[in-house]
Design a protein around this motif. Structure first.
Motif, PDB file in Angstrom:
ATOM      1  N   THR A   4       0.689  -1.292  -0.001  1.00 15.77           N
ATOM      2  CA  THR A   4      -0.034  -0.062  -0.031  1.00 15.77           C
ATOM      3  C   THR A   4       1.010   1.327   0.044  1.00 15.77           C
ATOM      4  OG1 THR A   4      -0.098  -0.037   2.401  1.00 15.77           O
ATOM      5  CG2 THR A   4      -1.883  -1.100   1.268  1.00 15.77           C
ATOM      6  N   GLY A   6     -10.974   0.773  -7.453  1.00 14.17           N
ATOM      7  CA  GLY A   6     -10.584  -0.387  -6.728  1.00 14.17           C
ATOM      8  C   GLY A   6      -9.428   0.123  -5.722  1.00 14.17           C
ATOM      9  N   LEU A   7      -8.937  -0.988  -5.108  1.00 13.30           N
ATOM     10  CA  LEU A   7      -7.626  -0.593  -4.446  1.00 13.30           C
ATOM     11  C   LEU A   7      -6.640  -1.662  -4.551  1.00 13.30           C
ATOM     12  CD1 LEU A   7     -10.244  -0.320  -2.479  1.00 13.30           C
ATOM     13  CD2 LEU A   7      -8.853   0.959  -1.204  1.00 13.30           C
ATOM     14  N   GLU A  39      -5.960  -3.825  -2.523  1.00 12.66           N
ATOM     15  CA  GLU A  39      -6.589  -5.123  -1.878  1.00 12.66           C
ATOM     16  C   GLU A  39      -7.515  -5.787  -2.595  1.00 12.66           C
ATOM     17  OE1 GLU A  39      -5.066  -2.009   1.465  1.00 12.66           O
ATOM     18  OE2 GLU A  39      -5.832  -2.030  -0.600  1.00 12.66           O
ATOM     19  N   VAL A  93     -20.059  -5.086  -4.450  1.00 14.04           N
ATOM     20  CA  VAL A  93     -19.534  -3.672  -4.073  1.00 14.04           C
ATOM     21  C   VAL A  93     -20.806  -2.918  -3.670  1.00 14.04           C
ATOM     22  CG1 VAL A  93     -19.446  -2.738  -6.281  1.00 14.04           C
ATOM     23  CG2 VAL A  93     -17.964  -1.681  -4.303  1.00 14.04           C
ATOM     24  N   GLU A 128     -19.594   3.354   4.528  1.00 10.99           N
ATOM     25  CA  GLU A 128     -18.359   2.903   4.055  1.00 10.99           C
ATOM     26  C   GLU A 128     -18.462   2.036   2.834  1.00 10.99           C
ATOM     27  OE1 GLU A 128     -14.064   1.301   5.600  1.00 10.99           O
ATOM     28  OE2 GLU A 128     -15.876   1.137   6.862  1.00 10.99           O
ATOM     29  N   MET A 165     -17.711  -0.980   0.581  1.00 17.98           N
ATOM     30  CA  MET A 165     -17.146  -2.258   0.923  1.00 17.98           C
ATOM     31  C   MET A 165     -17.229  -3.398  -0.097  1.00 17.98           C
ATOM     32  SD  MET A 165     -18.023  -2.802   4.836  1.00 17.98           S
ATOM     33  CE  MET A 165     -18.132  -1.373   5.898  1.00 17.98           C
ATOM     34  N   HIS A 171     -13.111  -3.704   4.186  1.00 14.29           N
ATOM     35  CA  HIS A 171     -13.510  -2.152   4.415  1.00 14.29           C
ATOM     36  C   HIS A 171     -12.308  -1.249   3.831  1.00 14.29           C
ATOM     37  CE1 HIS A 171     -16.175  -3.339   8.060  1.00 14.29           C
ATOM     38  NE2 HIS A 171     -15.441  -4.457   7.683  1.00 14.29           N
ATOM     39  N   THR A 172     -12.993  -0.583   2.770  1.00  9.82           N
ATOM     40  CA  THR A 172     -11.934   0.313   2.102  1.00  9.82           C
ATOM     41  C   THR A 172     -11.577   1.460   2.623  1.00  9.82           C
ATOM     42  OG1 THR A 172     -13.826   1.576   0.936  1.00  9.82           O
ATOM     43  CG2 THR A 172     -13.228  -0.575  -0.039  1.00  9.82           C
ATOM     44  N   ASP A 183     -13.128   4.337   2.306  1.00 11.23           N
ATOM     45  CA  ASP A 183     -13.867   5.193   1.460  1.00 11.23           C
ATOM     46  C   ASP A 183     -15.195   5.622   1.904  1.00 11.23           C
ATOM     47  OD1 ASP A 183     -11.418   5.807  -0.191  1.00 11.23           O
ATOM     48  OD2 ASP A 183     -12.083   4.326  -1.618  1.00 11.23           O
ATOM     49  N   ARG A 193     -12.252   9.980   1.166  1.00  9.44           N
ATOM     50  CA  ARG A 193     -11.642   9.069   1.814  1.00  9.44           C
ATOM     51  C   ARG A 193     -12.145   9.345   3.180  1.00  9.44           C
ATOM     52  NH1 ARG A 193      -9.526   4.504   1.166  1.00  9.44           N
ATOM     53  NH2 ARG A 193      -8.214   4.678   2.983  1.00  9.44           N
TER      54      ARG A 193
END
Length: 549
Positions: A194, A332-333, A335, A374, A394, A396, A423-424, A426, A441
């Motif tokens: 990250t 996305g991320l 993760e 999502v 949030e 997710m 859990h993002t 965001d 965020r």
């Protein structure tokens, strides 16, 4: 198991005939067999076919195995978007190992931490980054990895620091090497870190199953079709290039490699190779839109561009169409392997006015085709928020395109995957159609006089100002309101604006409590993937060195 269901299990077992663990390695083998002479990669004066790429990956994988690399070992790469970086995405897992693609913008201390934490046994190094890697090796605490230089004629500078050069290892390998397939789909395929804006970054471990599924999801979400020509404007180190190395193998496409983002070079390659698809952060497209030699959209088929970010500015989404790029927003991320949701277009959107169409396309959207879900949940009750576009919760994710967890960090893994969702961090809302819209965020939301101010919303207005190239809004402490919006502005070349003009412009387009109270004109710090580093701007605000009340 019910008695009835038991009838469908007795004597019906998994065998090599009916069950093979999913792995993106199968894409390379299939495409090389079916389209052996189809171009796989072009870079400067070099060109490879899919058969050649498969053989090169086999050779390097076999060489890695002969050097003692095996299951669970880590092989790092400090490379730009060159053929060797694409090949590493296959060769390293073919040896049973895990690929750790390093961010090429990192400093020596950060690199040293990741090499130590991930336990890299080998690292591939481009000459452009030899100095920072050499420094990182001196500050590592654990065993140092074997260094393999990857020479690049397109970068004549730098120097060799390794024991041998990459092409030597490839030439010394066995093109008949069958490769080591994962014993389980859950086996790790990659390690990515990250951004680590506070403290050390977390090591995200992804698996073969997720990489396989997201690679196919990319094909469906971006409508790649057969034999796409993909321009590498997105760093391959970033979430493994959003899984696109594996995607292009599955689609038997062409990897048009690009060492760095250069607008003139990008426009040249689009025409020269007939590029059909590309991907990147808003900064990439904004740079192209504002390039002095940006072409006007013609009658030819537009390039499909995937754009990721919290919420790309409407000005970027609309502006891209003027230079022949049709953007699809994904989100996305690290993760979730990069993009795992998409703003799926609905019939009729193309008939709408550009501004209205762009407003619809900036949403984070719905699950990727092969992602389970999502949505936006209340983190306290874990119930989905109303689809009113107002209630904040949030964002997710849940499904097979979610990481295994964080390497050597059980506590953070449990927290991130609590209650059956990832859990993002965001904050977002759901609109009436169930599309996710990110508001901010959790750490970027501004609370002014008890009212929530979305920095993303304010930034979107700022980006519509004709003089603004980049904008970022953060909270500034205020004795009366608690916090007020503070805008950092980077102007377009040759443009002029004053603080009073920017504030007046904002007052015309938003409520007073959302209007920035302070405007700072300066270069805005960004990551190598184009994300604005708001934590640095928040630090500036707190230190009060750059801002006076």
């Amino acid at each position: 198991m019910s008695t009835a269901q038991g009838h469908y299990s007795i004597g019906l077992d998994k065998t090599p005939a009916n069950f093979v663990p999913l792995s993106p390695l199968s894409f390379l083998e299939r495409t090389a067999n079916i389209y052996p002479n189809h171009t796989s990669t072009v870079y400067e004066g070099r060109r490879f076919t899919w058969a050649e790429t498969r053989d090169r990956c086999r050779r390097f994988a076999s060489w890695l195995v002969r050097r003692g690399i095996g299951r669970g070992d880590t092989v790092a790469a400090m490379l730009p978007n060159i053929p060797a970086m694409n090949e590493a995405h296959f060769a390293v897992p073919m040896a049973g190992a895990v690929l750790n693609a390093l961010n090429i913008r990192l400093d020596a201390a950060s690199i040293a931490f990741q090499l130590d934490h991930g336990g890299a046994k080998i690292i591939l190094v481009d000459p452009e980054f030899s100095a920072v890697i050499a420094e990182a090796l001196t500050v590592m605490h654990g065993p140092k990895p074997l260094v393999i230089d990857v020479d690049d004629a397109a970068f004549p500078g730098g120097k060799r620091i390794g024991e041998l050069e990459y092409e030597y290892a490839v030439a010394a390998g066995d093109p008949g090497f069958a490769g080591i397939r994962p014993q389980d789909e859950w086996d790790a395929i990659a390690l990515g870190y990250t951004s680590g804006t506070t403290g050390n970054p977390k090591g995200v471990v992804t698996h073969h199953r997720g990489a396989y599924l997201n690679a196919v999801s990319n094909i469906l979400a971006a409508n790649l079709g057969p034999h796409p020509v993909y321009l590498w404007t997105l760093p391959m180190f970033h979430c493994n290039g959003w899984c696109f190395p594996w995607t292009l193998a599955a689609a038997a496409g062409v990897n048009v490699c690009l060492r760095k983002v250069d607008p003139a070079k990008i426009f040249e390659l689009i025409v020269k190779h007939g590029v059909t698809h590309m991907a990147g952060a808003p900064i990439v497209y904004n740079t192209l839109i504002n390039a002095p030699d940006a072409p006007k959209a013609g009658k030819s088929r537009p390039v499909v561009g995937l754009i990721a970010g919290a919420a790309p500015p409407v000005a970027v989404l609309a502006g891209a169409e003027t230079i022949g790029i049709k953007l699809t927003h994904v989100y996305g991320l690290t993760e979730v392997y990069g993009p795992a949701s998409v703003c799926a277009e609905q019939p009729g959107w193309d008939d709408l006015p550009a501004a209205e169409r762009a407003q619809l396309k900036r949403r984070q959207g719905v699950p990727y085709p092969l992602q389970e879900a999502v949505t936006v949940l209340d983190p306290e009750t874990m119930q989905e928020v109303p689809r009113d576009g107002e209630t904040i919760g949030e964002v997710m994710f849940r499904g097979n395109i979610v990481m295994k967890g964080y390497l050597k960090n059980e506590k953070a893994t449990k927290e991130a995957l609590a209650d059956g969702w990832f859990h993002t961090g965001d904050l977002g809302v759901l609109d009436q159609h169930g599309y996710v819209i990110i508001k901010d965020r959790s750490k970027d939301i501004i609370i002014s006089g008890g009212e929530n101010v979305s920095s993303v919303e304010v930034e979107d207005i700022l980006y519509k100002h004709p003089a603004i190239l980049f904008a970022a809004v953060v909270a500034k402490p205020d004795p009366k309101w608690g916090e007020v919006p503070c805008a950092f502005i980077e102007l377009k070349e040759g443009a002029h604006a004053t603080e009073a003009e920017i504030i007046a412009y904002c007052r015309e387009h938003m409520p007073g409590f959302k209007t920035p109270k302070v405007v700072v004109f300066s270069a805005i710090p960004k990551t190598s993937t184009g994300k604005i580093q708001k934590f640095m701007l928040r630090d500036q605000v707190k230190s009060a060195k750059a801002i006076s009340d």
